[in-house]
Design an enzyme around this catalytic site. Sequence first.
Site, PDB file in Angstrom:
ATOM      1  N   HIS A  84       0.872  -1.194   0.080  1.00 23.12           N
ATOM      2  CA  HIS A  84      -0.199   0.076   0.068  1.00 23.12           C
ATOM      3  C   HIS A  84       0.785   1.339   0.113  1.00 23.12           C
ATOM      4  O   HIS A  84       0.384   2.349  -0.460  1.00 23.12           O
ATOM      5  CB  HIS A  84      -1.087   0.082   1.165  1.00 23.12           C
ATOM      6  CG  HIS A  84      -0.680   0.366   2.313  1.00 23.12           C
ATOM      7  ND1 HIS A  84      -0.349  -0.759   3.208  1.00 23.12           N
ATOM      8  CD2 HIS A  84      -0.390   1.541   3.062  1.00 23.12           C
ATOM      9  CE1 HIS A  84      -0.033   0.048   4.584  1.00 23.12           C
ATOM     10  NE2 HIS A  84      -0.060   1.015   4.439  1.00 23.12           N
ATOM     11  N   ASP A 220       1.483  -7.574   2.338  1.00 20.46           N
ATOM     12  CA  ASP A 220       1.399  -6.365   1.939  1.00 20.46           C
ATOM     13  C   ASP A 220       2.763  -5.981   1.766  1.00 20.46           C
ATOM     14  O   ASP A 220       3.285  -5.188   2.700  1.00 20.46           O
ATOM     15  CB  ASP A 220       0.724  -5.622   3.185  1.00 20.46           C
ATOM     16  CG  ASP A 220       0.370  -4.003   2.680  1.00 20.46           C
ATOM     17  OD1 ASP A 220       0.823  -3.616   1.674  1.00 20.46           O
ATOM     18  OD2 ASP A 220      -0.215  -3.412   3.455  1.00 20.46           O
ATOM     19  N   SER A 651       3.983   1.977   8.301  1.00 19.93           N
ATOM     20  CA  SER A 651       3.817   1.355   7.267  1.00 19.93           C
ATOM     21  C   SER A 651       5.337   0.811   6.482  1.00 19.93           C
ATOM     22  O   SER A 651       5.849   1.903   6.504  1.00 19.93           O
ATOM     23  CB  SER A 651       2.960   1.510   6.319  1.00 19.93           C
ATOM     24  OG  SER A 651       1.583   1.458   6.863  1.00 19.93           O
TER      25      SER A 651
HETATM   26  N1  ARG Z   1      -4.574   0.335   7.952  1.00 19.09           N
HETATM   27  C1  ARG Z   1      -3.316   0.198   7.002  1.00 19.09           C
HETATM   28  C2  ARG Z   1      -2.645   1.627   7.104  1.00 19.09           C
HETATM   29  O1  ARG Z   1      -3.502   2.526   7.817  1.00 19.09           O
HETATM   30  C3  ARG Z   1      -3.504  -0.079   5.774  1.00 19.09           C
HETATM   31  C4  ARG Z   1      -4.093   0.642   4.606  1.00 19.09           C
HETATM   32  C5  ARG Z   1      -4.201   0.176   3.251  1.00 19.09           C
HETATM   33  N2  ARG Z   1      -5.252  -0.812   3.056  1.00 19.09           N
HETATM   34  C6  ARG Z   1      -6.658  -0.273   2.894  1.00 19.09           C
HETATM   35  N3  ARG Z   1      -7.383  -1.125   2.920  1.00 19.09           N
HETATM   36  N4  ARG Z   1      -6.737   0.876   2.694  1.00 19.09           N
HETATM   37  O2  ARG Z   1      -2.196   2.250   6.140  1.00 19.09           O
HETATM   38  N1  GLU Z   2      -0.850   1.435   7.562  1.00 15.93           N
HETATM   39  C1  GLU Z   2      -0.581   2.250   8.459  1.00 15.93           C
HETATM   40  C2  GLU Z   2       0.485   3.245   7.511  1.00 15.93           C
HETATM   41  O1  GLU Z   2       0.247   3.272   6.481  1.00 15.93           O
HETATM   42  C3  GLU Z   2       0.498   1.655   9.604  1.00 15.93           C
HETATM   43  C4  GLU Z   2      -0.592   1.060  10.462  1.00 15.93           C
HETATM   44  C5  GLU Z   2      -0.823   2.011  11.444  1.00 15.93           C
HETATM   45  O2  GLU Z   2      -1.475   3.226  11.375  1.00 15.93           O
HETATM   46  O3  GLU Z   2      -0.485   1.638  12.552  1.00 15.93           O
HETATM   47  O4  GLU Z   2       1.222   3.884   7.855  1.00 15.93           O
END
Ligand code: ARG
Ligand code: GLU
Length: 716
Positions: A84, A220, A651
Amino acid sequence: MRKLLLFSLTFCLPLLLSAGGGMWLPLLLENLNEEEMKGMGMKISADDIYHINKGSLKDAIVHFGGFCTGEVISNQGLVLTNHHCGFSAIQSHSSLEDNLLENGFYAKTKGEEKATPGLFVTFIERIEDVTNSVLDGIDEDTSEKERAALVAENIAALKARYRLKDHEDLLVKPFYDGNQYFAFVTKTYNDVRLVGAPPSSIGKYGADTDNWEWPRHTGDFSLFRIYTAPDGSPADYDADNIPMVPKKHLEISLGGVKPGDFSMIFGFPGRTDQYLSAAAMQQRTAIINPIRIGMRDRSLAVIDSAMRADQQIKIDYASKQARIANAWKKWRGESEGVAAVDAIAKRKAMERDFLTRLRAKPGEQERYAPLLPEIDALVEQQEAVASSNAYAAELNYNIDLFRIANILRRQVKIAESNGLEEFKRRLPGIINYLESFYAGYNAEVDKRVAKALLPVYYANVPEEHLSFYVQDQVEFAGSLDRMITDLFERSYLTKGERLLRLLRNDPENALNLLRGDMGYVYVAQLNTHNEREVIDIYNEYQQRAAPLQRQYMKGLLLFFPEKRLYPDANSTMRVSYGKVEGFTGLDGKKFDHITDLDGVIAKYQPGDYEFDLPLKLVKLHQDKDYGRYAMKNGKLPVCFLGSNHTTGGNSGSPALNGQGQLVGLNFDRTWQSTMSDVNYDPTICRNIMVDIRYVLFLIDKLGGAPHLVEEMTLVK
Ligand code: ARG
Ligand code: GLU
């Protein structure tokens, strides 16, 4: 004897283990954390993590594009980060004929690696405490205005003293709300090429349903490579550039993880607010989050149903939808988590503690006693504008017509102040942006989003925060619904082709047309009013709160010397550490620390938008063809959990074991863990990592790119 041992163990435990949480500055680990880290199972020393004269782990960590973390995993500049994080780079190299997002991609040779203009990575050369220089000439009696001017002056003087080379920079950032300052010497590389990525069905497996959830089964990750000038220095893209020879790259362990193992995350966490007052935490989680969640409930309902009904919309809205849904789900988890563990009551108890300790320091009364009441008064006063701001922000974020009007508004302003020539000079860039924006624009869906959100805005935002002009438009049309229909019908903003043609052929006329365009004017009026009556006033409260919060933070540090208080995240390099561990949910349900490929297959739904899989993976599972990447029980590991304190920006962060070797890749947190941005709770806060063995399996076995694994340094 056994009893005695047990007794002494439980007795020692609180000394050995921290309360959990914390994102620490790598250069301070030796003094603050090393002993505890070693007690928890770390075998390397603070010196191995951060050192300015010899290669240390920090030299293998990069700020990826300024929004994620990545790490160097070979002596040829190979960089690992999340799927991502690489998403838009992968998307930019994708077309219907050659869809890298859909099919995945691995460069077979370096010549096939794909230059990605605009993408950069930044290393941290060294970090220094510069508090004394930055706060020089400032004391408790300096006014806020003077203070700000002096800080800016001192930072400029400081910067002038550093002899920075090309592509180097000096970032000076406040810590503990401005009680401390650190300087970061950075080195940025602009030639970063895409090397590989799994198909989205794996890199995004589970999509929104599984996002922020455990058990998790997402692969991921993506791979990039840093290129340098032939002499090894940072350089912009050039065909003659060569793969970077890094100071340090991470070793990769195939040894796996087990519960209780020491775990460490290195990266660039974006923002936390650990020291909010109870009142501010209450406002954020009980007032503001619900407003924003409610607005997104409505826009997502429209978008999701449109995506289900139409294949093209599904593609066009994929990343828009992911963006909106990611924060929507995170806010829900945060508010739920804070309520579930009574975080606000706990914060109130801490504030009482603060006052109790203050009472023991008679000389400090005058300075510290008024702080919390003053902070709370400001929080209360700002509630109306903070709420209106949240509603307006969601209009601007969710409705594409608003988004595009705001971008054009900025350009019109530039044309007005700097002249038509300047506008023309910027035109190719604007056109470029508009082309890609309109390629995925759907006016019908957008209108439905507007019809879902604007009524909520008008029903909840107080009269004085609403623009008369805009209200008049509604009145004139007879109803809000009618007005929105007119707006979308008449505005050029919903007709990309025509707008673009006009901009290309006759920019001056296009500017005039925009100034009279119904959609443009509506959004401009709404936001001009909102900026003056809502945002400016909200910012004023924030400015008044800043010195109070700074003083309160100083008091916390002073009165709680036994608590190691960590500085809030601010997009600077940090280390967090904890253990590999599962958790028991608040409802008593127990969760294991790891998932495996059987779980991936159990969720498999052929043809589904979120849970489809490449057939080859299903086959590899059938044959149990996992090579050297299987666990001792014969299964293939996929994701695992740890008690490391992380947030957005982490991330792509490396998950390291006690030897400092790479065992996983951070990419998410569990549901209620998202409250750790305001309140880290060690009982339930867990970060989610992809097991590195799954990553290697996907590259080697599924992707057929063993040459990439060969350039890495694997250890048992
Ligand atoms: N929750 C993770 C973050 O905050 C992964 C986000 C990417 N995935 C998604 N379904 N948007 O970045
Ligand atoms: N998915 C999040 C990011 O893109 C990291 C996960 C979180 O927020 O802990 O940085």
